[in-house]
Design a protein around this motif. Structure first.
Motif, PDB file in Angstrom:
ATOM      1  N   LYS A   1     -19.003   3.535  -6.558  1.00 35.66           N
ATOM      2  CA  LYS A   1     -18.894   2.077  -6.378  1.00 35.66           C
ATOM      3  C   LYS A   1     -18.470   1.351  -7.643  1.00 35.66           C
ATOM      4  CE  LYS A   1     -19.437   1.398  -2.168  1.00 35.66           C
ATOM      5  NZ  LYS A   1     -18.264   0.959  -1.488  1.00 35.66           N
TER       6      LYS A   1
ATOM      7  N   PHE B   1       9.524  -2.423   4.416  1.00 33.38           N
ATOM      8  CA  PHE B   1       8.495  -2.938   5.332  1.00 33.38           C
ATOM      9  C   PHE B   1       8.842  -4.386   5.709  1.00 33.38           C
ATOM     10  CE2 PHE B   1       3.504  -2.872   5.671  1.00 33.38           C
ATOM     11  CZ  PHE B   1       3.572  -3.557   6.883  1.00 33.38           C
TER      12      PHE B   1
ATOM     13  N   ALA C   1       0.816  -1.227   0.000  1.00 33.90           N
ATOM     14  CA  ALA C   1       0.000   0.000   0.000  1.00 33.90           C
ATOM     15  C   ALA C   1       0.849   1.277   0.000  1.00 33.90           C
ATOM     16  CB  ALA C   1      -0.954  -0.001   1.198  1.00 33.90           C
TER      17      ALA C   1
ATOM     18  N   MET D   1      -5.858   4.907  -1.295  1.00 36.52           N
ATOM     19  CA  MET D   1      -4.805   4.061  -0.732  1.00 36.52           C
ATOM     20  C   MET D   1      -4.208   4.729   0.501  1.00 36.52           C
ATOM     21  SD  MET D   1      -5.227   1.600  -2.645  1.00 36.52           S
ATOM     22  CE  MET D   1      -3.999   0.434  -2.115  1.00 36.52           C
ATOM     23  N   GLY D   2      -3.840   3.883   1.493  1.00 36.54           N
ATOM     24  CA  GLY D   2      -3.322   4.436   2.749  1.00 36.54           C
ATOM     25  C   GLY D   2      -4.432   4.814   3.702  1.00 36.54           C
TER      26      GLY D   2
ATOM     27  N   LEU E   1     -13.069   5.203   8.105  1.00 35.64           N
ATOM     28  CA  LEU E   1     -11.831   5.088   7.332  1.00 35.64           C
ATOM     29  C   LEU E   1     -10.893   6.237   7.709  1.00 35.64           C
ATOM     30  CD1 LEU E   1     -13.487   4.309   3.870  1.00 35.64           C
ATOM     31  CD2 LEU E   1     -12.334   2.679   5.383  1.00 35.64           C
TER      32      LEU E   1
ATOM     33  N   ASP F   1       0.635   3.493   6.225  1.00 39.15           N
ATOM     34  CA  ASP F   1       1.263   3.675   4.921  1.00 39.15           C
ATOM     35  C   ASP F   1       1.002   5.035   4.287  1.00 39.15           C
ATOM     36  OD1 ASP F   1       2.489   1.220   4.725  1.00 39.15           O
ATOM     37  OD2 ASP F   1       0.588   0.252   4.236  1.00 39.15           O
TER      38      ASP F   1
ATOM     39  N   ARG G   1      -8.361  -3.189   8.322  1.00 38.58           N
ATOM     40  CA  ARG G   1      -9.256  -4.237   8.783  1.00 38.58           C
ATOM     41  C   ARG G   1      -9.548  -4.113  10.280  1.00 38.58           C
ATOM     42  NH1 ARG G   1     -10.648  -9.330   7.300  1.00 38.58           N
ATOM     43  NH2 ARG G   1     -11.212  -8.326   5.374  1.00 38.58           N
TER      44      ARG G   1
END
Ligand code: ACO
Length: 435
Positions: free
Chosen positions: A300, A390, A273, A307-308, A364, A369, A312
């Protein structure tokens, strides 16, 4: 070991007298778990949990995450304190042995790791077999997997001493392998590790130095690199760590298991990511194009993700992201970079996303990252090296979790079940009779 079950849960199959009474196992912190091992025996059923979002696959004493509160603890210590007050090798000792080292233990551990940083000279030739444009993660997966062919003496997973040596070898050699993967891609000579440098300093040296002139490691960059390594060192039962445990549960050697972890980390939904964040920021290109991009993320049908962002487990600010954002500002200031367009886009993107209903309602937030790529770019690393870095950091987490699993008396081979939804049993019709 977990405390004995204080409670039970009883599950009854509707319309029958069949039921299962299952023990509840409490943890030190966080939710208790229902021990379902007897479920099939008592009820003839398995559980269904794609992505394992509701399944504890092991007991662990290493890392605790409270995703709602944004808390990350290693062996009980908050990540903020570890990142501020400790070096990466102190944290590595903590993860591997369970306690922060005393001064004497630290010196001994640092000496051991430093003395294992060279790789077998024959293994060095492996690099020549790769194309120059190979992704460093491909090189890392291959070379780390090949370590088992070079260090078979430490592959006996049943010998605690050999397990410790393989852990030291992996923690010590990953920076050398990652740095050489980079050097190979740019056609520069490999730089051998230097025993007079600290872990992060030596890594920066092997990445950036050339034999033709002296190289002095910038202490602000060395500290930032050390902090990035700490922030990525372990993160409980994520996809790559679970892969390492699953591979290790078969008795596979630790080098093969860590190679499997590296391969898993490579995916853009996981360690890839940070590379994806930078590509995304470059694609957005300027602050005035952010609203269009956010609209695409919310559509959608577009399949575009910010990203970033998102995690989860964290449904609040990733605590590592806050430290990373601060480190990012420190590094840019030290390097005299007053105007970094990517940082400006990232900050504006974060500001807009954190006030947008779409992101708020889905909880979110920026993850670790989001800012790390900007720091690494400022340090001069190409984006393809971000995930490799990483992997260097996470190696200690993987090997600590692997060691914990091997030493757990309840450990069994990992073998999930399934709900079969394919064709029922049927007979083969000979080819000549199939229409
Ligand atoms: N951008 C836009 N929408 C998102 C994002 C995102 N980054 N992440 C999740 N969503 C949306 C989903 O579309 C979904 O919306 P819906 O309920 O309307 O269908 C909802 O949020 C829940 O998303 P899931 O995919 O179910 O969340 P999950 O927990 O499975 O995914 C993940 C977590 C993979 C990290 C996801 O947030 C993502 O893809 N993020 C971007 C990639 C990234 O940054 N990964 C790094 C993770 S940290 C690490 O590995 C070190």
């Amino acid at each position: 070991m977990s405390k004995p079950a204080a409670q039970t849960v009883t599950i009854t199959l509707d319309g029958t007298d069949r039921s299962a009474t299952l023990p509840v196992i409490p943890g030190t912190l966080g939710p208790s778990v229902i021990d379902i091992r007897r479920l099939y025996q008592d009820l003839g059923m398995f559980t269904y949990d794609p992505g394992y979002g509701a399944t504890a696959a092991c007991e662990s004493t290493i890392t605790y995450i409270d995703g709602d509160q944004g808390i990350l603890l290693h062996r009980g210590y908050p990540i903020e304190q570890l990142a501020e007050q400790c070096t990466f090798l102190e944290v590595a000792h903590l993860l591997l042995y369970g306690e922060l080292p005393t001064k004497a233990q630290y010196e001994a551990f640092a000496r051991t790791i430093t003395r294992h940083t060279m790789i077998h000279e024959q293994l060095r030739r492996f690099f020549d077999g790769f194309r120059r444009d190979a992704h460093p993660m491909a090189v890392l997966t291959g070379v780390v997997g090949a370590m088992s062919a070079f260090y078979p003496d430490s592959s006996d997973v049943n010998d605690p001493h050999q397990r410790e040596i393989s852990a030291h070898r992996l923690i010590a050699k990953l920076p050398t392998i990652a740095a050489w993967a980079y050097k190979y891609s740019v056609g520069q000579p490999f730089m051998y590790p230097r025993n007079d440098l600290g872990y992060a300093e030596n890594f920066l040296y092997m990445l950036n130095a050339v034999p033709t002139e002296p190289y002095v490691v910038n202490p602000v960059l060395a500290r930032a690199m050390d902090r990035i390594l700490i922030l990525h060192a372990d993160h409980e039962q994520n996809a790559s760590t679970s892969t390492v445990r699953l591979a290790g549960s078969t008795g596979a050697n630790p080098f093969a298991c860590v190679a499997a972890g590296i391969a898993t980390l490579w995916g853009p939904a996981h360690g890839g990511a940070n590379e994806a964040v930078l590509k995304m920021l470059a694609e957005i290109g300027s602050v005035d194009r952010i609203p269009d991009f956010i609209a695409k993320v919310k559509d959608k049908n577009s399949n575009v993700r910010l990203m970033g962002f998102g995690h989860r487990v964290y449904k609040n600010y990733d605590p590592r992201a806050k430290i990373m954002a601060r480190t990012c500002h420190e590094v840019l200031a030290d390097l005299g970079i007053e105007h970094e367009p990517l940082l400006e886009i990232a900050m504006e993107l974060e500001r807009i996303a954190l006030s947008d209903e779409y992101f708020i309602s889905r909880k979110l937030y920026p993850n670790v990252d989001f800012y790390s790529g900007i720091i690494l770019k400022a340090m001069g690393l190409p984006t393809s090296m971000f995930t490799a870095l990483f992997a260097v950091a996470r190696t200690v987490g993987w090997i600590s979790q692997w060691k914990e699993m091997i030493e757990d008396p309840s450990q069994r081979i990992g073998r999930p079940r399934q709900v079969y939804t394919g064709a029922g049993q049927r007979d083969v019709v000979p080819l000549s009779e199939r229409g």
